[in-house]
Design an enzyme around this catalytic site. Structure first.
Site, PDB file in Angstrom:
ATOM      1  N   CYS A   2    -101.707   8.459 -43.479  1.00  0.00           N
ATOM      2  CA  CYS A   2    -100.599   7.970 -44.282  1.00  0.00           C
ATOM      3  C   CYS A   2    -101.113   7.514 -45.639  1.00  0.00           C
ATOM      4  CB  CYS A   2     -99.836   6.821 -43.640  1.00  0.00           C
ATOM      5  SG  CYS A   2     -99.088   7.252 -42.081  1.00  0.00           S
ATOM      6  N   TRP A  71     -98.162  10.549 -41.756  1.00  0.00           N
ATOM      7  CA  TRP A  71     -98.730  11.254 -40.607  1.00  0.00           C
ATOM      8  C   TRP A  71     -98.139  10.552 -39.398  1.00  0.00           C
ATOM      9  CZ3 TRP A  71    -101.577  10.240 -36.221  1.00  0.00           C
ATOM     10  CH2 TRP A  71    -102.112  11.356 -35.573  1.00  0.00           C
ATOM     11  N   ASN A  97     -99.230   1.746 -42.868  1.00  0.00           N
ATOM     12  CA  ASN A  97    -100.296   2.629 -42.385  1.00  0.00           C
ATOM     13  C   ASN A  97    -100.968   1.886 -41.256  1.00  0.00           C
ATOM     14  OD1 ASN A  97    -102.395   4.394 -42.022  1.00  0.00           O
ATOM     15  ND2 ASN A  97    -103.398   3.972 -43.977  1.00  0.00           N
ATOM     16  N   GLY A  98    -100.973   2.466 -40.069  1.00  0.00           N
ATOM     17  CA  GLY A  98    -101.573   1.799 -38.915  1.00  0.00           C
ATOM     18  C   GLY A  98    -100.655   1.916 -37.715  1.00  0.00           C
TER      19      GLY A  98
END
Ligand code: F6R
Length: 587
Positions: A2, A71, A97-98
């Protein structure tokens, strides 16, 4: 995984600035992308499924906004699941992101309180949780409390209609802040910021940043203000263009002779230091993921045969289960092109807490791994744009080979080997071998399975060749140690199945030829790659004999074969294979 990009400043084309940033960050994920900007006290956004390509934005003028290239982790590839995600009132927009490990628990609680969810993502809980905290707190405190409630390794960026701030917080995934003249940036990767300003702040884990007229930093969970450290990145922005090449992967394959030569000729001092650290350590451990893990595995053979030195190897994600035996006298050598792979960064962080020395081999200046390490070796391969690693692997192998020769007190011999390997790769990249590889790709077009066999150092090469074929051409491929064949694997061999034999002119030659005979006896189609032809090969692609460096042209041939196979099989974009991302920042 991401890509995040945010802008606030004196320019009014925030959406365009963000879109450009996302185009540069697309390698981090290309399932979908979206932008949210603030316009007259409300949030306007656009979201799209698929790659950004040459997209334009029609969002109106604004001087503040955030964008994301996804993603997918939680929830399919749909517009609804595309970031930025908003709260019920569409006043808060969030990028992430994560992985929020406790998202279901948080979602259940929020739903009980009446929050309505429109996506299947873990990210959306962040927007609703901020909304919940905003009932009693200001924006900064609401984001801080929200972040403190998230389990897992996460980076978030938030925008709120009633505030002039962008707030970023992280624990795990990278976030870099840029300080320009009258403008501020936040991005997953410094390379997109240095296009605008060289003044950056690396947001560290458990920190929160408020981007307003200036950047203010706070520690987490408590919220104590901390002094930001501004770094001047004196980087030349490397503009990676395809030029005459159809794809980045091909261009990067063709850059390899220069990459090898650079390591052979210009890096003696750093290689000496690395060799000395290995010599002095009581236990050296190399780790990496995917392609980098095969470079690490190759090093076990290289250090053993060349320097008579035992080093240990582990896949990044497995290393945390093996770290108990590290001591302050151990040396850890993480290898990572991006320097951001969480399965490498995370164990390095843990090892550092034990006082272990870290000598990182990476291609990206300023990456998390680069900043974590006590000693840094930059591969100098240049920007690798294709998601599939090619020149970075060859740079890793060249570095490790030369380090092994240096450790053995034979640096000059190592340099000569690399120079010869570089010359041979240049030769291979000329028309004749390319034509041969193209024809072979046509021959293999309909193969459902391809097997690659090697022994010793060539076992590591077999695994790397296999990965190239799998990810580039989307064909099932498996790499095996030749000696393992008769322990079960041979039952897979059937008439016409292609078997690639990695056959350097070393102590493995006779035995790997016997293995080739065994699979040929069962009908396999045998492709030999190495310096010496043999009657068992149905097809033979020749390399020079450059001792341990023979692995380099052998891998280049397998990269080319994987690429040509992708073309004949009609893979839409060999630079961005389905489901992959260049930088793997989630576990
Ligand atoms: C394969 C590939 C991946 C990466 C792996 C580690 O072509 O690109 O297997 O090698 O994700 O990435 P880095 O080296 O950035 O840690």
């Amino acid at each position: 995984m991401c890509g995040i990009f945010g802008y606030t400043g004196n320019k009014t084309n925030a959406a365009n600035i963000i879109l450009d940033g996302l185009k540069g960050l697309e390698y981090r994920g290309y399932d979908s992308w979206g932008i949210a900007i603030k316009v007259n006290g409300s949030i306007e956004s656009e979201k799209h499924v698929g790659k950004i390509g040459n997209a334009q934005t029609n969002l109106p003028t604004s001087s503040i906004g955030i964008g994301h290239t996804r993603w997918a982790t939680h929830g399919g590839v749909t517009v609804e699941n595309t970031h930025p995600h908003t709260d019920c009132k569409k006043q808060v927009a969030v990028l992430h992101n994560g992985i929020v490990e406790n998202f279901q628990e948080l979602k259940d609680e929020l739903q009980k309180k009446g929050h309505k969810f429109v996506s299947e993502t873990d990210t959306e809980v962040i927007a609703h949780l901020i909304e919940e905290y905003l009932k009693t707190k200001n924006f900064v405190d609401a984001v801080r409390e929200t972040f403190n409630n998230l389990k897992g390794l996460n980076a978030i960026v938030a925008l709120y209609t009633k505030s002039s701030q962008i707030i970023a917080a992280k624990n795990g995934s990278p976030l870099i802040l840029g300080v320009g003249k009258g403008e501020l940036f936040v991005a997953s990767d410094a390379s997109e910021i240095v296009k605008h300003t060289k003044q950056v702040i690396f947001l560290e884990d458990r920190q929160l940043a408020v981007l307003d007229k200036k950047i203010t930093l706070y520690s987490l969970p408590g919220g104590t203000e901390i002094e930001p450290k501004i770094h001047t990145l004196d980087w030349q922005f490397e503009k990676a263009e395809k030029g005459e090449f159809k794809h980045f992967i091909l261009k990067e394959i063709y850059e390899q002779p220069r990459v090898i030569e650079n390591i052979a000729l210009n890096r003696r001092g750093e290689i000496n230091n690395l060799a000395q650290m290995i010599d002095e350590a009581r236990g050296t451990f190399l780790l990496g993921c995917g392609t980098a893990s095969y470079a690490a595995l190759a090093s076990v053979y290289l250090f053993s045969s060349i320097a008579k030195k035992h080093v240990n190897f582990s896949i990044g994600s497995e290393f945390k289960y093996l770290e108990d035996y590290l001591t302050p006298n151990s040396l850890l050598i993480p290898i990572s092109q991006s320097g951001e792979t969480i399965d490498v960064v995370d164990p390095v962080e843990k090892a550092k807490k034990k006082g272990v020395r870290v000598a990182a081999i990476t291609n990206v200046l300023g990456s998390t791994l680069y900043r974590q390490a006590d000693f840094k070796f930059l591969l100098g391969a240049g920007v690798e744009k294709a998601v599939i690693a090619s020149k970075s692997f060859i740079a890793m192998i060249s570095t490790l080979l030369l380090t092994a020769y240096t450790l053995a007190g034979k640096q000059q011999e190592g340099i000569e080997i690399l120079k010869n390997a570089s010359n041979n790769v240049s030769q291979i990249l000329k028309d004749e071998t390319i034509e041969q590889i193209k024809k072979l790709a046509v021959r293999l077009e309909k193969a459902d399975h391809i097997y690659v066999l090697g022994r010793g150092l060539s076992y590591a090469a077999a695994l790397e060749a296999t990965l190239k074929i799998k990810e580039t051409a989307c064909v099932h491929a498996e790499g095996f140690a030749g000696g393992e064949l008769k322990h079960g694997v041979i039952s897979l061999i059937d008439k016409g199945i292609p078997c690639i034999i990695i056959a350097p002119n070393d102590e493995t030659f006779d035995e790997i030829i016997s293995n080739a005979q065994e699979v040929r006896a069962r009908g396999a189609f045998i492709i030999g790659i190495g310096p010496k032809n043999n009657q068992v090969f149905d097809e033979f692609i020749q390399t020079a004999d450059v001792k341990e460096g023979t692995l380099i042209p052998q891998i280049v041939i397998s990269q080319l074969l994987a690429y040509e196979l992708a073309l004949v099989r009609g893979i839409p974009d060999p630079d961005k294979p389905r489901n992959l991302a260049k930088s793997v920042t989630v576990k």
